[in-house]
Design a protein around this motif. Structure first.
Motif, PDB file in Angstrom:
ATOM      1  N   HIS A  27       2.866  55.080  72.827  1.00 27.63           N
ATOM      2  CA  HIS A  27       1.653  55.181  73.565  1.00 27.63           C
ATOM      3  C   HIS A  27       1.029  56.397  72.636  1.00 27.63           C
ATOM      4  CE1 HIS A  27       4.960  55.724  76.308  1.00 27.63           C
ATOM      5  NE2 HIS A  27       4.165  55.421  77.486  1.00 27.63           N
ATOM      6  N   GLN A  28      -0.544  56.643  73.114  1.00 31.79           N
ATOM      7  CA  GLN A  28      -1.308  57.400  72.192  1.00 31.79           C
ATOM      8  C   GLN A  28      -2.376  58.391  72.995  1.00 31.79           C
ATOM      9  OE1 GLN A  28      -4.239  55.045  70.095  1.00 31.79           O
ATOM     10  NE2 GLN A  28      -3.155  52.810  71.077  1.00 31.79           N
ATOM     11  N   ILE A  29      -2.388  59.163  72.110  1.00 31.51           N
ATOM     12  CA  ILE A  29      -3.077  60.907  72.801  1.00 31.51           C
ATOM     13  C   ILE A  29      -4.357  59.938  72.839  1.00 31.51           C
ATOM     14  CG2 ILE A  29      -3.746  62.751  72.912  1.00 31.51           C
ATOM     15  CD1 ILE A  29      -0.828  63.444  71.258  1.00 31.51           C
ATOM     16  N   VAL A  30      -4.976  60.669  73.781  1.00 32.11           N
ATOM     17  CA  VAL A  30      -6.535  60.088  73.972  1.00 32.11           C
ATOM     18  C   VAL A  30      -7.299  61.194  74.110  1.00 32.11           C
ATOM     19  CG1 VAL A  30      -6.506  57.861  74.781  1.00 32.11           C
ATOM     20  CG2 VAL A  30      -6.472  59.022  76.420  1.00 32.11           C
ATOM     21  N   ARG A  31      -8.933  61.430  74.293  1.00 27.46           N
ATOM     22  CA  ARG A  31      -9.806  62.311  74.894  1.00 27.46           C
ATOM     23  C   ARG A  31     -10.333  61.614  75.699  1.00 27.46           C
ATOM     24  NH1 ARG A  31     -13.768  65.716  71.461  1.00 27.46           N
ATOM     25  NH2 ARG A  31     -14.665  63.472  70.826  1.00 27.46           N
ATOM     26  N   PHE A  32     -11.072  62.986  76.767  1.00 29.78           N
ATOM     27  CA  PHE A  32     -11.908  62.783  77.934  1.00 29.78           C
ATOM     28  C   PHE A  32     -12.276  63.487  77.319  1.00 29.78           C
ATOM     29  CE2 PHE A  32      -8.446  59.624  79.671  1.00 29.78           C
ATOM     30  CZ  PHE A  32      -9.211  58.200  80.282  1.00 29.78           C
ATOM     31  N   VAL A  33     -13.603  63.144  77.931  1.00 26.15           N
ATOM     32  CA  VAL A  33     -14.560  64.492  77.833  1.00 26.15           C
ATOM     33  C   VAL A  33     -15.884  65.218  78.945  1.00 26.15           C
ATOM     34  CG1 VAL A  33     -16.578  66.453  76.731  1.00 26.15           C
ATOM     35  CG2 VAL A  33     -14.899  65.371  74.714  1.00 26.15           C
ATOM     36  N   THR A  34     -15.885  65.728  79.850  1.00 23.10           N
ATOM     37  CA  THR A  34     -17.618  65.833  80.540  1.00 23.10           C
ATOM     38  C   THR A  34     -18.315  66.559  79.975  1.00 23.10           C
ATOM     39  OG1 THR A  34     -15.836  67.272  82.395  1.00 23.10           O
ATOM     40  CG2 THR A  34     -14.950  65.339  82.533  1.00 23.10           C
ATOM     41  N   SER A  35     -19.739  66.000  80.587  1.00 29.42           N
ATOM     42  CA  SER A  35     -20.350  67.669  80.193  1.00 29.42           C
ATOM     43  C   SER A  35     -21.192  67.405  81.660  1.00 29.42           C
ATOM     44  CB  SER A  35     -21.591  65.909  79.631  1.00 29.42           C
ATOM     45  OG  SER A  35     -21.950  65.247  79.790  1.00 29.42           O
ATOM     46  N   PHE A  36     -22.441  67.635  81.186  1.00 27.34           N
ATOM     47  CA  PHE A  36     -23.407  68.376  82.477  1.00 27.34           C
ATOM     48  C   PHE A  36     -23.773  66.468  83.154  1.00 27.34           C
ATOM     49  CE2 PHE A  36     -26.545  67.789  79.039  1.00 27.34           C
ATOM     50  CZ  PHE A  36     -27.057  67.585  78.994  1.00 27.34           C
ATOM     51  N   MET A  37     -24.127  65.731  82.263  1.00 26.75           N
ATOM     52  CA  MET A  37     -24.047  64.583  82.905  1.00 26.75           C
ATOM     53  C   MET A  37     -23.867  63.442  82.869  1.00 26.75           C
ATOM     54  SD  MET A  37     -26.901  63.906  79.904  1.00 26.75           S
ATOM     55  CE  MET A  37     -27.182  61.769  80.263  1.00 26.75           C
ATOM     56  N   THR A  38     -21.701  64.096  83.228  1.00 21.56           N
ATOM     57  CA  THR A  38     -21.425  62.974  83.586  1.00 21.56           C
ATOM     58  C   THR A  38     -21.302  62.879  85.545  1.00 21.56           C
ATOM     59  OG1 THR A  38     -19.158  64.078  82.401  1.00 21.56           O
ATOM     60  CG2 THR A  38     -18.188  63.240  84.135  1.00 21.56           C
ATOM     61  N   LYS A  39     -21.217  61.486  85.129  1.00 19.98           N
ATOM     62  CA  LYS A  39     -21.164  61.477  87.776  1.00 19.98           C
ATOM     63  C   LYS A  39     -19.662  61.842  87.929  1.00 19.98           C
ATOM     64  CE  LYS A  39     -25.942  58.652  86.723  1.00 19.98           C
ATOM     65  NZ  LYS A  39     -25.768  57.352  85.881  1.00 19.98           N
ATOM     66  N   GLU A  40     -19.868  62.359  89.115  1.00 20.40           N
ATOM     67  CA  GLU A  40     -18.740  62.014  89.814  1.00 20.40           C
ATOM     68  C   GLU A  40     -18.963  60.599  90.611  1.00 20.40           C
ATOM     69  OE1 GLU A  40     -16.714  64.846  93.366  1.00 20.40           O
ATOM     70  OE2 GLU A  40     -18.843  64.857  93.086  1.00 20.40           O
ATOM     71  N   GLU A  41     -19.513  60.017  90.326  1.00 16.76           N
ATOM     72  CA  GLU A  41     -18.603  58.687  90.559  1.00 16.76           C
ATOM     73  C   GLU A  41     -17.625  58.383  89.364  1.00 16.76           C
ATOM     74  OE1 GLU A  41     -23.081  59.088  90.811  1.00 16.76           O
ATOM     75  OE2 GLU A  41     -21.490  60.519  92.395  1.00 16.76           O
ATOM     76  N   SER A  42     -18.692  57.998  88.301  1.00 12.81           N
ATOM     77  CA  SER A  42     -17.816  57.762  87.116  1.00 12.81           C
ATOM     78  C   SER A  42     -16.463  58.411  86.522  1.00 12.81           C
ATOM     79  CB  SER A  42     -18.475  58.044  86.238  1.00 12.81           C
ATOM     80  OG  SER A  42     -20.002  57.807  85.810  1.00 12.81           O
ATOM     81  N   VAL A  43     -16.649  59.539  87.109  1.00 16.25           N
ATOM     82  CA  VAL A  43     -15.040  60.412  87.521  1.00 16.25           C
ATOM     83  C   VAL A  43     -14.088  59.425  88.574  1.00 16.25           C
ATOM     84  CG1 VAL A  43     -13.853  62.077  87.602  1.00 16.25           C
ATOM     85  CG2 VAL A  43     -15.686  62.420  85.908  1.00 16.25           C
ATOM     86  N   ASP A  44     -14.460  59.287  89.328  1.00 16.03           N
ATOM     87  CA  ASP A  44     -13.699  58.328  90.588  1.00 16.03           C
ATOM     88  C   ASP A  44     -13.120  57.346  90.273  1.00 16.03           C
ATOM     89  OD1 ASP A  44     -14.185  60.693  91.584  1.00 16.03           O
ATOM     90  OD2 ASP A  44     -15.454  60.601  93.062  1.00 16.03           O
ATOM     91  N   ALA A  45     -14.502  56.348  89.477  1.00 24.05           N
ATOM     92  CA  ALA A  45     -14.112  55.198  89.546  1.00 24.05           C
ATOM     93  C   ALA A  45     -12.567  55.243  88.452  1.00 24.05           C
ATOM     94  CB  ALA A  45     -15.184  54.374  88.757  1.00 24.05           C
ATOM     95  N   LEU A  46     -13.004  55.724  87.796  1.00 28.08           N
ATOM     96  CA  LEU A  46     -11.746  56.258  86.130  1.00 28.08           C
ATOM     97  C   LEU A  46     -10.811  56.742  87.317  1.00 28.08           C
ATOM     98  CD1 LEU A  46     -10.754  56.633  82.893  1.00 28.08           C
ATOM     99  CD2 LEU A  46     -11.607  58.564  83.194  1.00 28.08           C
ATOM    100  N   ILE A  47     -10.741  57.819  88.381  1.00 24.89           N
ATOM    101  CA  ILE A  47      -9.487  57.378  88.558  1.00 24.89           C
ATOM    102  C   ILE A  47      -8.676  56.865  89.097  1.00 24.89           C
ATOM    103  CG2 ILE A  47      -8.168  59.163  90.065  1.00 24.89           C
ATOM    104  CD1 ILE A  47     -10.633  61.468  89.272  1.00 24.89           C
ATOM    105  N   GLU A  48      -9.756  56.167  89.761  1.00 21.55           N
ATOM    106  CA  GLU A  48      -9.202  54.716  90.301  1.00 21.55           C
ATOM    107  C   GLU A  48      -8.592  54.008  89.198  1.00 21.55           C
ATOM    108  OE1 GLU A  48     -10.873  51.231  93.290  1.00 21.55           O
ATOM    109  OE2 GLU A  48     -12.014  53.510  93.686  1.00 21.55           O
ATOM    110  N   LYS A  49      -8.369  53.726  88.058  1.00 21.57           N
ATOM    111  CA  LYS A  49      -8.387  52.767  87.114  1.00 21.57           C
ATOM    112  C   LYS A  49      -7.160  53.181  86.625  1.00 21.57           C
ATOM    113  CE  LYS A  49     -11.486  49.472  86.970  1.00 21.57           C
ATOM    114  NZ  LYS A  49     -10.558  48.157  86.740  1.00 21.57           N
ATOM    115  N   LEU A  50      -6.738  54.908  87.203  1.00 20.55           N
ATOM    116  CA  LEU A  50      -5.623  55.048  85.736  1.00 20.55           C
ATOM    117  C   LEU A  50      -4.325  54.917  87.139  1.00 20.55           C
ATOM    118  CD1 LEU A  50      -6.704  58.914  85.244  1.00 20.55           C
ATOM    119  CD2 LEU A  50      -6.237  57.074  83.665  1.00 20.55           C
TER     120      LEU A  50
END
Length: 86
Positions: free
Chosen positions: A63-86
């Motif tokens: 296992h590794q620690i990873v860093r995700f960073v959100t910003s004012f440009m982060t699209k909710e669709e992108s977060v949803d797509a990542l959540i689906e793949k988790l």
């Protein structure tokens, strides 16, 4: 400024909530838009094909620690797509 930062934090908390619900642990408790979950090497390899994030350090042999960073440009669709793949 407040509207922009609100979106950033909303996306961060959406991702944090989903990671928690899916049983992922964190190396540190997220208090900002930077999130540090612990992912398996296999999951990192899978996610790296479609998503940008930073490997932050080895947690253990598989296992590794990873860093995700959100910003004012982060699209909710992108977060949803990542959540689906988790």
């Amino acid at each position: 400024y407040m509207k922009v930062s609100r979106h950033c934090m909303d996306m961060a908390y959406k991702l944090i909530d989903a990671l928690t619900e899916k049983g992922y642990a964190f190396s540190v408790e997220a208090q900002t838009n930077q999130i540090f979950p612990i992912l398996s090497d296999e999951k990192i390899e899978e996610l790296s094909k479609d998503f940008a994030f930073t490997p932050w350090g080895r947690y253990d042999e598989t296992h590794q620690i990873v860093r995700f960073v959100t910003s004012f440009m982060t699209k909710e669709e992108s977060v949803d797509a990542l959540i689906e793949k988790l």
